[in-house]
Design an enzyme around this catalytic site. Structure first.
Site: not given
Length: 299
Positions: A138-140, A239
């Site tokens: 998962l992205d930060g 996104r």
């Protein structure tokens, strides 16, 4: 001493009359490893090696043994970091599902790095004599449900389930704008962005198919909460797709830099529906919303 990994499975009362080979295939054991089992006689049926064409029965016991040579990467080298406890949502002998924190990377980018979810998982699993293996990321700034394997043999099985979309992941996101439609599908290939290696772009070079399903939850002060499911798993898919639709995510520094929301990206992996390896069970795991993810966004 050579490290080996073993797994014993007692077949259930509703076990179908299929061969060992067919059962291994159904479990998503890679073909190469199935061949290694056969050549090395490393799969036993009720304590005895049998040809993989042998038919299985309810109550049969399968014992499987994996060797380091079965894997491209057999060892886990994450530095254990016990500075933050794991929020464990589900756990069995082969994997854990954890609730990822905001602002924490999934994995290190350089040897010896710590402070990531994989480092925290390594410290947690070391107490069991096991190691952490990455399955997906998962992205930060993305929070929520993250699968981490406890051994190398379950990683390719889980990866195949992710590729097949047998593992289903549901996300929640706040986006800028009032979406009037109740649901929709975004079908837009995602490729590289030659102008910025940090981002991706629709129909960019090396584009691959990407499909996102979205459902409107509600709108508050010109911001809309949406629920999303992915038919593919491209980098930054949610996104980029929501920006492509005209509704970029609130607080997204890459695809909505004009957003001035102080708490950053509002994207949460809310639930995972996970077939449990070596069983017929399917587990639904929910990840509670963090304090940084508002139920009603008023800014």
């Amino acid at each position: 001493m050579i490290t080996v990994w073993t797994k014993r499975v007692v077949l259930p009362a509703d076990q179908p009359a299929i061969s060992i080979k067919e059962q291994l295939t159904a479990w998503q054991v890679p073909r190469r490893i199935r061949g290694n089992f056969r050549m090395g006689r490393r799969i036993l049926l009720n304590g005895v090696y049998q040809p993989t064409s042998t038919c299985l029965k309810p109550g049969d016991v399968l014992d499987m043994t994996w060797l380091p040579a079965d894997f491209e990467v057999a060892d886990s080298h994450y530095v254990p970091d016990a500075s933050q406890p794991l929020d464990v949502l589900f756990e069995n002998d082969d994997l854990i599902v954890v609730n990822k924190r905001k602002g924490v990377k999934t994995h290190p980018n350089s040897p010896g790095e710590d402070g990531t979810m994989m480092n925290f998982a390594q410290a947690y699993l070391a107490e069991q004599g096991k190691s952490a293996y990455m399955v997906h990321r998962l992205d930060g700034d993305t929070t929520g449900a993250l699968i981490i394997a406890k051994n190398p043999y379950v990683v390719p099985m889980l990866n195949q389930l992710l590729r097949d979309k047998t593992i289903k992941r549901t996300y929640l996101a706040w986006v800028c704008g009032n979406i009037t439609a109740t649901s929709g599908t975004i079908d837009a290939p995602i490729g590289d962005n030659p102008a910025d290696s940090r981002t991706r772009t629709v129909n960019g070079p090396n584009a691959r198919p990407a499909v996102t399903y979205w459902h409107k939850v509600h709108t508050v002060y010109q911001n809309t909460l949406v629920r999303l499911e992915l038919a593919t798993g491209r980098t930054h898919q949610i996104r980029l797709h929501m920006k492509h639709l005209g509704y970029p995510l609130v607080g997204d520094p890459l695809y909505n830099p004009d957003s001035n929301y102080s708490d950053g990206l509002l994207l949460h992996a809310a639930a995972i529906q996970l077939p449990i390896p070596f069983t017929n069970d399917v587990k639904s795991v929910g990840a509670s919303l963090p304090p940084t993810f508002p139920r009603n966004l008023r800014k």
